[in-house]
Design an enzyme around this catalytic site. Sequence first.
Site, mmCIF file in Angstrom:
data_model
loop_
_atom_site.group_PDB
_atom_site.id
_atom_site.type_symbol
_atom_site.label_atom_id
_atom_site.label_comp_id
_atom_site.label_asym_id
_atom_site.label_seq_id
_atom_site.Cartn_x
_atom_site.Cartn_y
_atom_site.Cartn_z
ATOM 1 N NE ARG A 102 -1.563 -2.908 -4.382
ATOM 2 C CZ ARG A 102 -1.849 -3.024 -3.080
ATOM 3 N NH1 ARG A 102 -1.923 -1.968 -2.318
ATOM 4 N NH2 ARG A 102 -2.063 -4.206 -2.548
ATOM 5 C CG ASP A 115 -9.395 1.439 9.006
ATOM 6 O OD1 ASP A 115 -10.210 2.315 9.308
ATOM 7 O OD2 ASP A 115 -9.737 0.307 8.607
ATOM 8 C CG ASP A 123 -5.325 -3.412 -2.498
ATOM 9 O OD1 ASP A 123 -5.160 -2.893 -1.360
ATOM 10 O OD2 ASP A 123 -5.552 -4.626 -2.642
ATOM 11 C CG ASP A 125 -1.897 1.990 2.716
ATOM 12 O OD1 ASP A 125 -1.838 1.743 3.942
ATOM 13 O OD2 ASP A 125 -2.370 1.190 1.895
ATOM 14 C CG PHE A 135 -12.848 0.352 0.960
ATOM 15 C CD1 PHE A 135 -11.989 -0.226 1.882
ATOM 16 C CD2 PHE A 135 -12.631 0.119 -0.394
ATOM 17 C CE1 PHE A 135 -10.932 -1.032 1.465
ATOM 18 C CE2 PHE A 135 -11.587 -0.692 -0.820
ATOM 19 C CZ PHE A 135 -10.741 -1.264 0.114
ATOM 20 N N GLY A 186 0.784 -1.234 0.000
ATOM 21 C CA GLY A 186 0.000 0.000 0.000
ATOM 22 C C GLY A 186 0.813 1.280 0.000
ATOM 23 C CE LYS A 223 -10.755 4.355 5.706
ATOM 24 N NZ LYS A 223 -11.319 2.995 5.547
HETATM 25 P P1 5GP Z 1 -5.452 -0.880 10.363
HETATM 26 O O1 5GP Z 1 -4.587 -1.985 10.866
HETATM 27 O O2 5GP Z 1 -5.085 0.499 10.824
HETATM 28 O O3 5GP Z 1 -6.919 -1.164 10.558
HETATM 29 O O4 5GP Z 1 -5.373 -0.940 8.789
HETATM 30 C C1 5GP Z 1 -4.344 -0.483 8.062
HETATM 31 C C2 5GP Z 1 -4.365 -1.186 6.719
HETATM 32 O O5 5GP Z 1 -5.692 -1.517 6.290
HETATM 33 C C3 5GP Z 1 -3.842 -0.262 5.658
HETATM 34 O O6 5GP Z 1 -2.450 -0.421 5.521
HETATM 35 C C4 5GP Z 1 -4.593 -0.703 4.425
HETATM 36 O O7 5GP Z 1 -3.906 -1.777 3.810
HETATM 37 C C5 5GP Z 1 -5.893 -1.238 4.928
HETATM 38 N N1 5GP Z 1 -6.999 -0.240 4.808
HETATM 39 C C6 5GP Z 1 -7.657 0.400 5.802
HETATM 40 N N2 5GP Z 1 -8.590 1.231 5.318
HETATM 41 C C7 5GP Z 1 -8.524 1.118 3.962
HETATM 42 C C8 5GP Z 1 -9.247 1.754 2.874
HETATM 43 O O8 5GP Z 1 -10.133 2.594 3.017
HETATM 44 N N3 5GP Z 1 -8.871 1.375 1.626
HETATM 45 C C9 5GP Z 1 -7.897 0.446 1.377
HETATM 46 N N4 5GP Z 1 -7.636 0.153 0.097
HETATM 47 N N5 5GP Z 1 -7.193 -0.158 2.367
HETATM 48 C C10 5GP Z 1 -7.513 0.179 3.647
HETATM 49 MG MG MG Z 2 -1.677 -1.813 3.902
#
Ligand code: 5GP
Ligand code: MG
Length: 192
Positions: free
Chosen positions: A173, A111, A167, A108, A160, A52, A139
């Site tokens: 991407r 979340d 992706d 990237d 999303f 990402g 986010k």
């Molecule tokens: P976390 O562990 O903070 O929940 O998630 C981080 C990872 O989730 C990011 O590196 C990404 O790969 C994926 N992710 C979270 N939200 C999104 C989104 O809105 N779009 C995409 N494509 N990937 C996301």
């Molecule tokens: Mg990722």
Amino acid sequence: MARTLKIHPAHADLETILVTETAIKRRITRLGREIAKTYGDEEITVVSIINGAILFTADLLRAIPNPVRLDCIRISSYRNETKSIGKPQLVHSLPLDVTNRHVLLMDDILDTGKTLAMVTGVIKKLNPASIKTCVLLDKKGRREVPFDAEFVGFKIPDKFVVGYGLDFAERYRNLPCIGELRPDLQNPPEWA
Ligand code: 5GP
Ligand code: MG
């Protein structure tokens, strides 16, 4: 000869564009300055979470004047296409030695916070001189574990998003902007 503006074909799959290509470029220039100001003349060891963060890392590195070492890590998938479904894990241990180094971890999007909380935990055990985090997107409303990044490109709502490295099932991407994927495309069975 008149020039026609080429629109990326994947734009048609976006509900809305949240961050334009121009906005990304401008923000990256500023982020580079913020990072240079924070680190002074120090060397930075950038650890980028692939896939990402590939595009973001490639562009941001060129906006950082400091000496930089680069390494990439991969996290085993703990999400289905759009949702978090388990625990993130490092696929391999960090190849580059980070002991006594200033580590800048790049991803990237921040979340739930699970990925960066886990990776910073692993890196801290390797005794870096410091560890800071830089994410393109945040986010904030979605956090399940407390985590704040020192450098944030853009705060975005709970949608999303795809493009500029992000992706859906490894597609999109290469979009130069970031947008919300049309909800009707977020779970097509033929892509599962
Ligand atoms: P976390 O562990 O903070 O929940 O998630 C981080 C990872 O989730 C990011 O590196 C990404 O790969 C994926 N992710 C979270 N939200 C999104 C989104 O809105 N779009 C995409 N494509 N990937 C996301
Ligand atoms: Mg990722």
